[in-house]
Motif scaffolding. Structure first.
Motif, PDB file in Angstrom:
ATOM      1  N   ARG A 160       0.915  -1.683   0.049  1.00  0.00           N
ATOM      2  CA  ARG A 160      -0.404  -0.286  -0.359  1.00  0.00           C
ATOM      3  C   ARG A 160       0.907   0.925   0.220  1.00  0.00           C
ATOM      4  NH1 ARG A 160      -4.347   1.087   4.780  1.00  0.00           N
ATOM      5  NH2 ARG A 160      -5.208   3.800   4.116  1.00  0.00           N
ATOM      6  N   THR A 161       0.282   2.556  -0.748  1.00  0.00           N
ATOM      7  CA  THR A 161       0.620   3.432  -0.935  1.00  0.00           C
ATOM      8  C   THR A 161       0.546   4.806  -0.171  1.00  0.00           C
ATOM      9  OG1 THR A 161       1.684   3.198  -2.258  1.00  0.00           O
ATOM     10  CG2 THR A 161       2.101   5.864  -2.226  1.00  0.00           C
ATOM     11  N   PHE A 162       0.636   5.063   1.119  1.00  0.00           N
ATOM     12  CA  PHE A 162       0.251   5.718   1.783  1.00  0.00           C
ATOM     13  C   PHE A 162       0.170   7.585   1.375  1.00  0.00           C
ATOM     14  CE2 PHE A 162       0.771   2.253   4.699  1.00  0.00           C
ATOM     15  CZ  PHE A 162      -1.095   2.099   5.352  1.00  0.00           C
ATOM     16  N   PRO A 163      -0.190   8.057   0.812  1.00  0.00           N
ATOM     17  CA  PRO A 163      -0.034   9.827   0.854  1.00  0.00           C
ATOM     18  C   PRO A 163       0.334  10.313   1.666  1.00  0.00           C
ATOM     19  CG  PRO A 163      -1.950   9.134  -0.837  1.00  0.00           C
ATOM     20  CD  PRO A 163      -1.702   8.205   0.609  1.00  0.00           C
ATOM     21  N   THR A 164       1.350  11.279   1.763  1.00  0.00           N
ATOM     22  CA  THR A 164       1.459  11.952   3.756  1.00  0.00           C
ATOM     23  C   THR A 164       1.134  13.730   2.584  1.00  0.00           C
ATOM     24  OG1 THR A 164       3.936  12.431   3.120  1.00  0.00           O
ATOM     25  CG2 THR A 164       2.086  10.035   4.969  1.00  0.00           C
ATOM     26  N   ALA A 165       0.764  14.141   3.713  1.00  0.00           N
ATOM     27  CA  ALA A 165       1.087  15.925   3.318  1.00  0.00           C
ATOM     28  C   ALA A 165       2.408  16.479   3.292  1.00  0.00           C
ATOM     29  CB  ALA A 165       0.513  16.126   4.044  1.00  0.00           C
ATOM     30  N   ASP A 166       3.130  16.345   4.754  1.00  0.00           N
ATOM     31  CA  ASP A 166       4.992  16.619   4.333  1.00  0.00           C
ATOM     32  C   ASP A 166       5.997  15.633   4.234  1.00  0.00           C
ATOM     33  OD1 ASP A 166       3.239  19.264   5.798  1.00  0.00           O
ATOM     34  OD2 ASP A 166       3.550  17.915   7.599  1.00  0.00           O
ATOM     35  N   PHE A 167       5.890  14.399   3.729  1.00  0.00           N
ATOM     36  CA  PHE A 167       6.592  13.406   3.755  1.00  0.00           C
ATOM     37  C   PHE A 167       6.555  12.571   1.969  1.00  0.00           C
ATOM     38  CE2 PHE A 167       6.143  13.956   8.260  1.00  0.00           C
ATOM     39  CZ  PHE A 167       6.502  14.983   8.514  1.00  0.00           C
ATOM     40  N   GLY A 168       5.426  13.346   1.732  1.00  0.00           N
ATOM     41  CA  GLY A 168       5.655  12.486  -0.244  1.00  0.00           C
ATOM     42  C   GLY A 168       5.085  10.912   0.519  1.00  0.00           C
TER      43      GLY A 168
END
Length: 566
Positions: A400-408
């Protein structure tokens, strides 16, 4: 008979209307909401004087992230935070330890409740404390069905069977990925012979990398040979013997040590004419951290700079495709978080570390792990699934790919290991740049993809062979010539001997026929009118006779042809 206008009827109508009103009036009385779910996060590990796995460095990001998920999900969860110095591996656990700080099972027995969600969180152990493949705590957590997160040392997992059924490895600087990258590179270029150097005068992580590569090559087998050497560099250390041994074994060196000593090795190699393009030197830079691994550059402001600059042309680097320092410069909002990490390390442990981005990976990996844990816990609650099922929680991270606001984007593979994009980089000292030319993408393990075209390799011949065509000592071709020449001599000798044997046999038979069949007149005698029937033929006529009778080559063709030099 009921009187429709009487008081009894009016009373019954009133009661009916009242009941109807009460039945359809919504219940606006506030009901008590469900109590928040208790989640206890147990942070464990050692506090050491050095090493990135020390809680003095790794723990403050955990604490700060827990405070954030309390704000984000506090309506549904109560997050308890426990810090303990329990050992990260059984190897470091004393047999007679009774103190809670030394035993993770003690904490499990104390905190376990049927409705409590337990989470174990650790930076792992350093290479000096724990073996890189120690899975003792993961095995315990699997038996307890409790999720366990490792954020720095990393664990190598193949599949989701025991003991890793509830384990997730969040490290982006773990050695296992760089060992896999090195092995993939070796197989990609078919480098059958490799020389490994571990420099003890360096960070402990390099030891784990050297041992891991050696173990991996042993597993590959199939004709892959390697030799590993252990050195301990210092200001007066002599590198010539190590380089001579390298030259007698391979043309590919993996050096695991401090960048300062690598520069001296390359300068020494240049003095031995070992930086002309035939030799490859490979360095692993898991993160740009000069305080830990040294500043990887040819420039030092001394008389060796020019020699070092040319020698660095023979250097490859294994590193992240996008260095974290570049990412952080693009996301200045992280500066405040990093400053808070550093402030808490000083406040809680009286520990300080270098400013800048030296430890950005180590610090951010733990912070990100806790944020994603909060997200997964909330998703599980929304889906009505069992939050105490550690295996179920861990499975939600997989592939799974987790998008994050500050860390890509953060990608976790099917084994439960965080994967980044890694690159094989050529140190282009002429252009003063690092040029990635092979990439191992996170979603494409054990595979390299070429990018950016060819590299400016010394001599222009890339890739070099792990062994020269004529051998490491340039004697293999001479040996092949000697063997081929000897074979030619033997075959030629036997051919000549065979011709003579055939001729002798034939002559003997002819002479025997002449002596026993004296009365028989041969056709040759009628033509030449030779009176002496017992005369012996000349040598030239014997060879001609052999050619006619046995279909053998004439004397002019019985020459041994020496093989063409290799």
């Amino acid at each position: 008979m009921l009187d429709l206008k009487g008081p009894i009827f009016e009373l019954s109508v009133f009661l009916t209307q009242l009941y109807t009103c009460l039945a359809i009036t919504p219940d606006i009385t506030p009901r008590p909401s469900r109590a928040p779910i208790t989640v206890t996060i147990v942070v464990y590990g050692r506090v050491t004087e050095q090493g990135v796995t020390s809680l003095s460095i790794a723990e403050p990001p955990y604490e700060l992230a827990v405070e954030k998920i309390r704000r984000d999900y506090g309506e549904y969860f109560t997050f308890d935070y426990v810090r303990t110095t329990a050992s990260p591996c059984l190897f470091d656990l004393q047999p007679d330890a009774q103190n809670a700080n030394d035993s993770l099972p003690w904490w499990y027995n104390r905190l376990f409740e049927p409705d409590r969600v337990l989470v174990f969180l650790t930076p792992g152990g350093s290479g000096l404390i724990c073996d890189a493949n120690d899975a003792s705590m993961q095995s315990l957590a699997g038996n307890w069905n409790t999720i366990i997160l490792n954020t720095i040392s990393g664990i190598e997992m193949k599949g989701r069977s025991a003991p890793f059924a509830t384990s997730i490895s969040f490290t982006s600087v773990g050695g296992t990925k760089y060992i896999d990258l090195a092995l993939t590179l070796i197989v990609y270029y078919q480098w059958k012979s490799v020389f490994i150097v571990w420099d003890e005068s360096s960070a402990p992580a390099f030891r784990a990398l050297a041992n891991g590569l050696s173990t991996g090559l042993n597993r590959i087998g199939k004709g892959y040979f390697h030799k590993k050497r252990h050195i301990k560099s210092h200001s007066s250390f002599i590198y010539q013997p190590t380089l001579w041994e390298f030259g007698n074994v391979s043309r590919i060196m993996f050096y695991y040590g401090h960048a300062v000593w690598l520069r001296r090795i390359l300068i020494t190699a240049a003095s031995l004419n070992m930086t002309d393009g035939q030799f490859v030197y490979i360095f692993t830079e898991m993160m740009s951290a000069p305080t830990l691994y040294g500043n990887l550059t040819w420039y030092n402001g001394d008389e060796d700079d020019e020699v070092a600059r040319r020698a660095f042309q023979s250097l490859l680097i294994l590193q992240p495709l996008d260095p974290p320092s570049q990412m952080s410069e693009q996301q200045p909002g992280q500066t405040g978080i990093l400053a808070e990490f550093r402030r808490r390390s000083m406040l809680k442990y009286n520990a300080s570390y270098a400013p800048g981005y030296d430890l950005i990976n180590v610090l951010e990996d733990g912070y990100i792990a806790v944020l994603l844990l909060g997200q997964v816990l909330n998703e599980t609650r929304e889906d009505g699934q069992d939050l105490t099922d550690g295996r179920g929680l861990a499975d939600r991270f997989l592939n799974r790919t987790f998008p994050t606001a500050d860390f890509g984007d953060v990608f976790i593979d099917e084994n439960g290991m965080r994967c980044n994009d890694y690159a094989v980089v050529h140190y282009n000292a002429i252009g003063e740049s690092r040029q990635p030319f092979l990439v191992q993408y996170a979603s494409m393990v054990n595979s390299l993809s070429p990018i950016n075209g060819p590299i400016q390799w010394p001599g222009g011949d890339w890739p070099p062979l792990s062994q020269p065509r004529c051998g490491l000592l340039a004697d293999a071709c001479q040996e092949r010539r000697s063997v081929t020449s000897l074979a030619g001599v033997v075959i030629g000798s036997f051919s000549v001997m065979g011709v003579f044997a055939a001729v002798v046999v034939r002559v003997v038979r002819l002479n025997w026929s002449d002596s026993t069949l004296w009365w028989f007149i041969q056709h040759r005698e009628l033509q030449n009118k030779t009176e002496d029937r017992k005369s012996v033929l000349p040598f030239s006529e014997l060879l001609a006779l052999a050619e006619r009778l046995f279909n053998l080559p004439v004397a002019s063709n019985l020459l041994i042809k020496w093989p063409t030099p290799y």
